[in-house]
Structures are given as C-alpha cells and as structure tokens.
Write a protein that holds these residues in place. Sequence first.
Motif, PDB file in Angstrom:
ATOM      1  N   PRO A 297       0.815  -1.234   0.000  1.00  0.00           N
ATOM      2  CA  PRO A 297       0.000   0.000   0.000  1.00  0.00           C
ATOM      3  C   PRO A 297       0.841   1.273   0.000  1.00  0.00           C
ATOM      4  O   PRO A 297       0.508   2.238  -0.689  1.00  0.00           O
ATOM      5  N   GLY A 298       1.927   1.285   0.750  1.00  0.00           N
ATOM      6  CA  GLY A 298       2.795   2.463   0.769  1.00  0.00           C
ATOM      7  C   GLY A 298       3.455   2.715  -0.575  1.00  0.00           C
ATOM      8  O   GLY A 298       3.621   3.860  -0.989  1.00  0.00           O
ATOM      9  N   LEU A 299       3.837   1.638  -1.270  1.00  0.00           N
ATOM     10  CA  LEU A 299       4.401   1.796  -2.611  1.00  0.00           C
ATOM     11  C   LEU A 299       3.375   2.383  -3.573  1.00  0.00           C
ATOM     12  O   LEU A 299       3.695   3.265  -4.372  1.00  0.00           O
ATOM     13  N   VAL A 300       2.141   1.918  -3.489  1.00  0.00           N
ATOM     14  CA  VAL A 300       1.084   2.428  -4.371  1.00  0.00           C
ATOM     15  C   VAL A 300       0.820   3.904  -4.083  1.00  0.00           C
ATOM     16  O   VAL A 300       0.736   4.726  -4.999  1.00  0.00           O
ATOM     17  N   ILE A 301       0.727   4.257  -2.816  1.00  0.00           N
ATOM     18  CA  ILE A 301       0.478   5.655  -2.452  1.00  0.00           C
ATOM     19  C   ILE A 301       1.661   6.527  -2.881  1.00  0.00           C
ATOM     20  O   ILE A 301       1.477   7.633  -3.402  1.00  0.00           O
TER      21      ILE A 301
ATOM     22  N   LEU B 142       3.894  10.569  -6.525  1.00  0.00           N
ATOM     23  CA  LEU B 142       4.963  10.919  -7.454  1.00  0.00           C
ATOM     24  C   LEU B 142       4.433  11.284  -8.835  1.00  0.00           C
ATOM     25  O   LEU B 142       4.921  12.211  -9.472  1.00  0.00           O
ATOM     26  N   THR B 143       3.406  10.578  -9.287  1.00  0.00           N
ATOM     27  CA  THR B 143       2.838  10.849 -10.610  1.00  0.00           C
ATOM     28  C   THR B 143       1.793  11.950 -10.591  1.00  0.00           C
ATOM     29  O   THR B 143       1.325  12.370 -11.646  1.00  0.00           O
ATOM     30  N   GLY B 144       1.415  12.413  -9.401  1.00  0.00           N
ATOM     31  CA  GLY B 144       0.421  13.482  -9.311  1.00  0.00           C
ATOM     32  C   GLY B 144      -1.019  13.011  -9.406  1.00  0.00           C
ATOM     33  O   GLY B 144      -1.925  13.826  -9.593  1.00  0.00           O
ATOM     34  N   LYS B 145      -1.260  11.721  -9.272  1.00  0.00           N
ATOM     35  CA  LYS B 145      -2.619  11.188  -9.351  1.00  0.00           C
ATOM     36  C   LYS B 145      -3.414  11.466  -8.085  1.00  0.00           C
ATOM     37  O   LYS B 145      -4.630  11.350  -8.074  1.00  0.00           O
ATOM     38  N   TRP B 146      -2.725  11.822  -6.997  1.00  0.00           N
ATOM     39  CA  TRP B 146      -3.399  12.086  -5.736  1.00  0.00           C
ATOM     40  C   TRP B 146      -2.711  13.247  -5.045  1.00  0.00           C
ATOM     41  O   TRP B 146      -1.489  13.295  -4.939  1.00  0.00           O
ATOM     42  N   ASP B 147      -3.492  14.219  -4.609  1.00  0.00           N
ATOM     43  CA  ASP B 147      -2.978  15.370  -3.873  1.00  0.00           C
ATOM     44  C   ASP B 147      -3.699  15.495  -2.539  1.00  0.00           C
ATOM     45  O   ASP B 147      -4.818  16.012  -2.482  1.00  0.00           O
ATOM     46  N   PRO B 148      -3.088  15.040  -1.453  1.00  0.00           N
ATOM     47  CA  PRO B 148      -3.727  15.207  -0.152  1.00  0.00           C
ATOM     48  C   PRO B 148      -3.793  16.681   0.241  1.00  0.00           C
ATOM     49  O   PRO B 148      -3.046  17.515  -0.273  1.00  0.00           O
ATOM     50  N   VAL B 149      -4.669  16.980   1.163  1.00  0.00           N
ATOM     51  CA  VAL B 149      -4.874  18.360   1.615  1.00  0.00           C
ATOM     52  C   VAL B 149      -3.593  18.940   2.196  1.00  0.00           C
ATOM     53  O   VAL B 149      -3.275  20.108   1.964  1.00  0.00           O
ATOM     54  N   SER B 150      -2.837  18.136   2.943  1.00  0.00           N
ATOM     55  CA  SER B 150      -1.616  18.655   3.568  1.00  0.00           C
ATOM     56  C   SER B 150      -0.582  19.082   2.524  1.00  0.00           C
ATOM     57  O   SER B 150       0.168  20.022   2.745  1.00  0.00           O
ATOM     58  N   ILE B 151      -0.549  18.409   1.391  1.00  0.00           N
ATOM     59  CA  ILE B 151       0.400  18.790   0.347  1.00  0.00           C
ATOM     60  C   ILE B 151      -0.106  20.014  -0.401  1.00  0.00           C
ATOM     61  O   ILE B 151       0.672  20.895  -0.757  1.00  0.00           O
TER      62      ILE B 151
ATOM     63  N   LEU C 177       7.912   7.646   1.167  1.00  0.00           N
ATOM     64  CA  LEU C 177       7.108   6.427   1.102  1.00  0.00           C
ATOM     65  C   LEU C 177       7.768   5.350   0.248  1.00  0.00           C
ATOM     66  O   LEU C 177       7.806   4.173   0.623  1.00  0.00           O
ATOM     67  N   LEU C 178       8.290   5.740  -0.900  1.00  0.00           N
ATOM     68  CA  LEU C 178       8.887   4.758  -1.801  1.00  0.00           C
ATOM     69  C   LEU C 178      10.150   4.128  -1.217  1.00  0.00           C
ATOM     70  O   LEU C 178      10.331   2.911  -1.319  1.00  0.00           O
ATOM     71  N   VAL C 179      10.995   4.921  -0.599  1.00  0.00           N
ATOM     72  CA  VAL C 179      12.234   4.367  -0.043  1.00  0.00           C
ATOM     73  C   VAL C 179      11.938   3.441   1.129  1.00  0.00           C
ATOM     74  O   VAL C 179      12.468   2.322   1.200  1.00  0.00           O
ATOM     75  N   ILE C 180      11.087   3.877   2.040  1.00  0.00           N
ATOM     76  CA  ILE C 180      10.791   3.053   3.211  1.00  0.00           C
ATOM     77  C   ILE C 180      10.111   1.752   2.797  1.00  0.00           C
ATOM     78  O   ILE C 180      10.470   0.663   3.272  1.00  0.00           O
ATOM     79  N   ASP C 181       9.147   1.832   1.914  1.00  0.00           N
ATOM     80  CA  ASP C 181       8.439   0.619   1.516  1.00  0.00           C
ATOM     81  C   ASP C 181       9.289  -0.269   0.609  1.00  0.00           C
ATOM     82  O   ASP C 181       9.130  -1.488   0.619  1.00  0.00           O
TER      83      ASP C 181
END
Length: 102
Positions: free
Chosen positions: A17-21, A26-35, A52-56
């Motif tokens: 899940p962390g890799l997907v998020i 990274l691709t801009g498909k999701w922009d959370p409110v905090s960002i 997220l990518l490095v840790i996962d």
Amino acid sequence: MDEMMLAGIVVIASALPGLVIGLMLLTGKWDPVSIKAARDPARARAATARMLLVIDALLLLLGVALFFFPREHATALAVGSVGVITLAATVLAIAAVKANKA
C-alpha cells in the motif's frame, strides 16, 4: 511453507500500500490536503513520495530477504533491517517536513 516465508509474505504485503500511495503522489494522481496547503506543493509531494517509496522498498527487500535467509540469521536480519528502515524514515521524514514548510 515455514514461518520465515510467512513472515516475508506479511512484510511484503504491508509494503505494497505504501508503494502504491508513493507512486500516486509521485505521478500526481493524488494530492492530499496537507500537500496542497504547503508553500511549495510540488516539492512537498516529491519529498513525501520519496519517503514512502524508499521506506516501503526497504520493507519489500526485507520481505524478500526473509524468503532466502536461514532461520538462524532471521533475528539479526530483522534487527538490522528495522534499524536501517527507522534511520531512513527519520531522515526522510525530516526532509518531508522541511519541504512542507518551505
């Protein structure tokens, strides 16, 4: 299937899940409110995605390593991996917080 393979499967499943998020950020498909609220949203998105990518990816490597390492070395592998993952998480979280405030 022994306990080491089951542990590897669980660790890999927890990393997906962390890799997907991370990829979505990274691709801009999701922009959370905090960002969106950051002063530089592109930099904040990149820093958070990198974290997220490095840790996962490290978790994924741990899961794969659990498949192949003998049971006798599992404790050393797990302790060393958790230390590396914690260090990476701390450094990358600091960078993400700085990117959100910058």
